[in-house]
Design a protein around this motif. Structure first.
Motif, mmCIF file in Angstrom:
data_model
loop_
_atom_site.group_PDB
_atom_site.id
_atom_site.type_symbol
_atom_site.label_atom_id
_atom_site.label_comp_id
_atom_site.label_asym_id
_atom_site.label_seq_id
_atom_site.Cartn_x
_atom_site.Cartn_y
_atom_site.Cartn_z
ATOM 1 N N LYS A 77 -0.124 -2.841 3.046
ATOM 2 C CA LYS A 77 0.353 -2.094 1.875
ATOM 3 C C LYS A 77 1.397 -2.879 1.091
ATOM 4 C CE LYS A 77 3.365 1.237 0.256
ATOM 5 N NZ LYS A 77 4.724 1.601 0.364
ATOM 6 N N ARG A 78 2.235 -3.612 1.817
ATOM 7 C CA ARG A 78 3.304 -4.324 1.126
ATOM 8 C C ARG A 78 2.883 -5.719 0.669
ATOM 9 N NH1 ARG A 78 8.742 -4.084 4.113
ATOM 10 N NH2 ARG A 78 9.453 -4.708 2.053
ATOM 11 N N LEU A 79 1.967 -6.341 1.411
ATOM 12 C CA LEU A 79 1.546 -7.697 1.011
ATOM 13 C C LEU A 79 0.642 -7.672 -0.220
ATOM 14 C CD1 LEU A 79 0.847 -9.628 4.353
ATOM 15 C CD2 LEU A 79 2.727 -9.951 2.745
ATOM 16 N N GLU A 92 -1.445 -3.049 11.284
ATOM 17 C CA GLU A 92 -0.329 -2.199 10.841
ATOM 18 C C GLU A 92 -0.487 -1.987 9.330
ATOM 19 O OE1 GLU A 92 2.493 -0.998 12.397
ATOM 20 O OE2 GLU A 92 2.626 -2.100 14.295
ATOM 21 N N ILE A 134 1.298 -0.808 7.094
ATOM 22 C CA ILE A 134 2.466 -1.103 6.257
ATOM 23 C C ILE A 134 2.468 -2.573 5.812
ATOM 24 C CG2 ILE A 134 3.983 -1.607 8.251
ATOM 25 C CD1 ILE A 134 5.168 0.110 5.057
ATOM 26 N N VAL A 135 1.953 -3.445 6.667
ATOM 27 C CA VAL A 135 1.938 -4.878 6.318
ATOM 28 C C VAL A 135 0.969 -5.095 5.156
ATOM 29 C CG1 VAL A 135 1.446 -7.200 7.158
ATOM 30 C CG2 VAL A 135 2.594 -5.554 8.649
ATOM 31 N N GLY A 161 4.089 -10.635 15.463
ATOM 32 C CA GLY A 161 5.379 -10.146 15.929
ATOM 33 C C GLY A 161 5.675 -10.610 17.342
#
Lengths: 138, 830
Positions: A24-26, A19, A21-22, A90
């Motif tokens: 990108k944010r981490l 994913e 987004i994971v 998840g």
């Protein structure tokens, strides 16, 4: 696999999650905390990267297309037993958690998680690695 | 939740209770438990929007699945409780669930949006229909109040419909012309309308419109022309893209230009750059674009300014063209005109104030969109500033190199608190105190306040960050901070002292820390990290997906149980469904004697009070003390209650200050002088006044008071977990003319807001909510509600003027007792 010197003495972290987004944010979060970070969204690329370079810490998702997180974890520990591996998923179940620990994961984190929690986990790995290194040296 | 009630098997009530009665309470209890669990899940989803958690699609899918299950159970239990009186709720549940599943499956927008949408109806959650650029523009204008062009959009479905026919279908034409006429009403009858085509999936908003429409009749044709030109010029992936169209106001500019919110072409320091020109003299932005080396002269006819990126947005450097002394500025002055402050107007095309206004607005756009932007702007001859386009500048891929060093050397002014909305904000500190007008708050400043109270909501539209000494991240203001994407740090002790008025600070409310840090000065590298930080941005798919999901989950549209649309069909979100079910469940128990005469209410015990009020108590689980349930007799005393919220409420209701007859004490002498009448109403022997019924458990109370023509409900959860604590207060009715009833509603609103409630008033219905407070604060507020109940019974006849409202409100709120001090101290972390 080469045992590169950490650039600038920084701890090297590889993050694998399909994913984006994971990742990108981490990534910025760890960079801000002073770590050297590489992120991957496909396990094949991540696998070839760990084959050629040693990372201090690996954070991997469990359920992915291709090589799944459990196989990735196994391979990382074969290549570099000292690498601390954090499994993030998840789809957390007691069985997957147990299996992760059996295969050598340092911690098992269920999504969603707080950034501060995973930063804490990484710091605990660093503490353990320092302790182990001290014991080996001493 | 389990702590609030005893489990069925553990119920210590030995009193003979019919199977039907037990079943009734069992269903009621489950409705409350599922309701609370659902609200917690919803709060979790909302917190995810604030950037606190790392999550993925699987989390969203699981949350919707779990939430759906809880809502379905609530609906099922309500039907069990009421003998299937609300079967239609299942249909509403199923319809919403199907829409949510469609959204998660990535299908076309399921909400069946009309083909033409005003910007007021567009948000990030409608991105799939209009494209990210248009969605951002509409959000920035209507949600954030920024000076973007107003307009409307033809959705992708509308474009397909238009292109499928040789002439515009009449219905579509009518919709387009209706929206265009509405737009003209908003922005001026003669205002030209600019038509632009957008590719869905592209983040930027094209600045240059493809066509202008001056007559509404031409609009469908102009749109078709613009679409045809776009399609004929598109190649490759662009040719296959879905399209939408925006129609926006396009007044003639007196000045125009380009702003880059982060520009290093002039200076190594982080700065915002502004180019300015008069139409026809130069191509705006050309000098900025062409000066990559920095420091060279601006292009012909173009002036440039370099401005600080934080409040008060002072110019660092300006390049202004020489002009004659009698030059006519667009604002009507000349370079030698004398300003109010005694200075001369000067030769710069853009006045100092307009430059600061422009910088403020553009930095607000950067904050909202999460990345530095390049924005087109115009200034109309009447001095109206409009932002006409915005596109993200290249995102940073790595954290600034010097960040480690700068953070290590930075002075920490304060640290602690909880992150309500993640992010970094910087600017000058402005303290916000009770009574301050939010409109006076300087755009872009850092707001510091004592309590995270709902009244601060308007400030959040203007602040670059918010810090409070008291408050929690699950309250109402936290929701607003997430809505406006303002970095917010709640519960930072001593913030008002540590962050003095006028100090320049940087608030680091990072998602990656347990708490926040406030640094001295404006730390530009940290601000820059905002565009590369771990926060969730509108550009992230998950952000839009979460917003779309929340649109069908979170809004509470059914506020007024007396309204005509308070029906199963009126439920438009999961929140509506569970709220409706809760209201109807409470109503069912409150009306238990009338609706289910077979259940003679044998378990309802009369409460002996020190005041002449008749309240019956119905225990549904450990609401009575040890052994009381088994005791004989139909009367119980307050001492025999184990229901914490009712005990607290009664403390206020029965307090001497609420019932004393000293007229001066409350500045409402005649109010209290009329108590005799109130007693009569409260204890109407004919039964016309209805029954005062308290449904109680150990940590729960639902109190229905039907006193004369007033009807109020106090529903309260009170336990050790502040996050689960909540009070719902509803007041309606009244034996007075319309103006007095309105004044009474106003009075109650003022008092409730003074106690920290979030209040909605609809005519003479007042609904107040108070959430998230610890036990002592909850007890203090409940006690004050008890006093308020005694206080408001007979107010109608005394509210002869607005001044009377104000004086009675201040008299009530000014009661000098310890409870008031407590209430002021926490103010309700709503």
């Amino acid at each position: 696999m080469t045992d590169d010197i950490k650039p600038g003495g920084k701890t090297r972290i590889l993050i694998l999650d399909d994913e984006p987004i994971v990742c990108k944010r981490l990534k910025p979060s760890f960079q801000k905390a002073g770590y050297e970070v590489e992120t991957f969204t496909d396990s094949a690329s991540a696998l070839s990267r760990v084959e050629e370079t040693r990372f201090d810490i690996v954070i991997t998702d469990l359920k992915m297309e291709g090589v799944d997180g459990m196989r990735f974890l196994t391979r990382v520990k074969e290549l570099s037993p000292d690498t601390g591996v954090v499994v993030i998923t998840g789809f957390a179940t007691l069985d997957t958690a147990k299996e992760s620990f059996r295969k050598g994961a340092f911690d098992f984190v269920a999504k969603p998680f707080k950034l501060s929690d995973i930063l804490d986990t990484v710091r605990r790995i660093e503490d353990k690695q320092r302790l182990d290194k001290g014991l080996r040296a001493g | 939740m389990g702590k609030l009630f005893s489990k069925p098997g553990q119920d210590r009530t030995k009193r003979p209770t019919s199977v039907a009665m037990r079943s009734l309470f069992h269903n009621f209890r489950l409705i409350l438990e599922h309701n609370t669990d659902a609200l917690e899940l919803m709060a979790g989803l909302e917190r995810a929007l604030g950037g606190e958690y790392i999550f993925d699609r699987a989390f969203l899918e699981k949350s919707v699945r779990d939430l759906g299950l809880l809502v379905q159970r609530v609906v099922y239990r309500l039907n069990n409780l009421t003998g299937d009186r609300y079967v239609e709720l299942f249909d509403r549940y199923q319809a919403l669930r199907t829409l949510l599943d469609d959204i998660l499956a990535g299908g076309p927008d399921p909400a069946a949006l009309p083909p033409v949408l005003s910007f007021t109806d567009i948000g990030w959650e409608t991105e799939q229909a209009v494209g990210a650029g248009v969605a951002s523009l509409a959000e920035l204008k209507h949600r954030f109040g920024l000076p973007m062009q107003d307009g409307f959009a033809l959705t992708a479905a509308g474009v397909r419909q238009l292109l499928a026919h040789k002439t515009c279908p009449p219905e579509l034409k009518e919709s387009l012309q209706r929206e265009a006429a509405a737009l003209r009403r908003r922005c001026g009858r003669a205002c030209p309308l600019a038509v632009a085509v957008h590719r869905l999936g592209a983040a930027d908003l094209p600045g240059e419109p493809l066509a202008l429409a001056r007559h509404l009749d031409d609009l469908p044709l102009v749109i078709r022309l613009a679409l045809t030109r776009h399609i004929s010029s598109a190649t490759g992936a662009r040719a296959d893209a879905e399209l939408s169209v925006s129609v926006r106001e396009a007044p003639e500019p007196a000045l125009r230009g380009v702003v880059r919110t982060l520009d290093h072409t002039w200076s190594k320091r982080d700065a915002l750059s502004v180019s300015v020109s008069q139409p026809g003299t130069a191509k705006p932005g050309q000098s900025v674009e062409g000066d990559a080396g920095g420091g060279s002269a601006p292009g012909k006819g173009v002036e440039r300014h370099l401005v600080r990126r934080s409040y008060p947005f002072r110019a660092m450097r300006s390049e202004i063209l020489a002009k004659p002394g009698n030059f006519d500025h667009p604002d009507g002055g000349s370079p030698l005109s004398l300003l109010k402050n005694g200075l001369l107007r000067g030769t710069a095309l853009l006045s100092t104030k307009t430059l600061a206004d422009l910088a403020e607005a553009c930095m607000a756009v950067e904050r909202v969109l999460g990345a530095p932007q390049e924005l087109g702007w115009i200034l109309t001859p009447r001095g109206r500033l409009l932002l006409t386009s915005t596109r993200p500048l290249a995102r940073m891929e790595e954290a600034p190199e010097e960040l480690d060093e700068i953070l290590a050397g930075a002075v920490v002014l304060a640290c602690g608190g909880s992150v309500a909305q993640a992010g970094v904000g910087a600017g000058r500190v402005v303290h916000v105190r009770a009574g301050d007008d939010p409109e006076d708050f300087p755009l872009g400043a850092v707001a510091v306040a004592h309590v995270a109270a709902p009244r601060l909501s308007p400030v959040l539209r203007r602040a670059s960050a918010l810090v409070t000494e008291v408050g929690t991240t699950v309250g109402h203001l936290a929701t607003i901070a997430r809505e406006y994407r303002v970095p917010a740090l709640f519960g930072l002790p001593g913030a008002l002292t540590l962050l003095p008025m006028g100090a320049d600070v940087t608030v680091d409310a990072s998602a990656d820390a347990q708490s926040g840090t406030v640094y001295q000065g404006v730390l530009e590298p940290l601000l820059r990290l905002r565009s590369f930080g771990p926060e969730l941005d509108p550009g992230d798919q998950e952000y839009a997906l979460l917003r779309r999901i929340l649109r069908l989950i979170q809004p509470l549209n059914l506020l007024d149980p007396e309204a005509a649309d308070f029906t199963p069909a009126g439920c438009r979100s999961f929140h509506d469904l569970i709220h409706f079910a809760h209201e109807k469940a409470v109503e069912e128990l409150a009306e238990i004697h009338a609706r289910q005469p077979g259940l003679d209410g044998a378990d309802a015990r009369r409460l002996k009070l020190g005041v002449p009020m008749d309240i019956r108590v119905l225990d549904i689980g450990e609401g009575l003390g040890e052994g009381v349930a088994e005791s004989a007799g139909h009367e119980i005393t307050v001492d025999q209650l184990a229901c914490a919220p009712l005990v607290a409420f009664l403390r206020g209701l029965c307090s001497k200050s609420a019932w004393r007859t000293d007229p001066a004490a409350l500045s409402a002498g005649d109010v209290l002088g009329g108590l005799r009448k109130t007693y009569e109403l409260m204890n109407d022997p004919t039964g016309a006044a209805g029954q005062n019924l308290a449904i109680v458990a150990r940590g729960y109370m639902n109190l229905s008071l039907r006193l004369g023509y007033h009807f109020s409900v106090v529903d309260a959860h009170l336990g050790d977990n502040p996050n689960q604590n909540a009070i719902y207060f509803r007041f309606v009715g009244g034996l007075a003319d319309e103006s007095r009833r309105e004044r009474r509603a106003k009075l109650i609103r003022i008092i409730l807001e003074g106690l920290g409630f979030q209040v909605v008033v609809n005519q003479d219905l007042v609904v107040g909510k108070f959430k998230v407070a610890d036990r002592p604060d909850m007890e203090a507020v409940l006690a004050r509600l008890g006093e308020l109940t005694a206080f408001t019974r007979q107010l109608d006849t005394d509210l002869s003027s607005d001044q009377a409202v104000a004086s009675q409100a201040s008299a009530f709120l000014g009661l000098p007792d310890q409870m008031q001090a407590r209430v002021d101290g926490q103010g309700g972390g709503q």
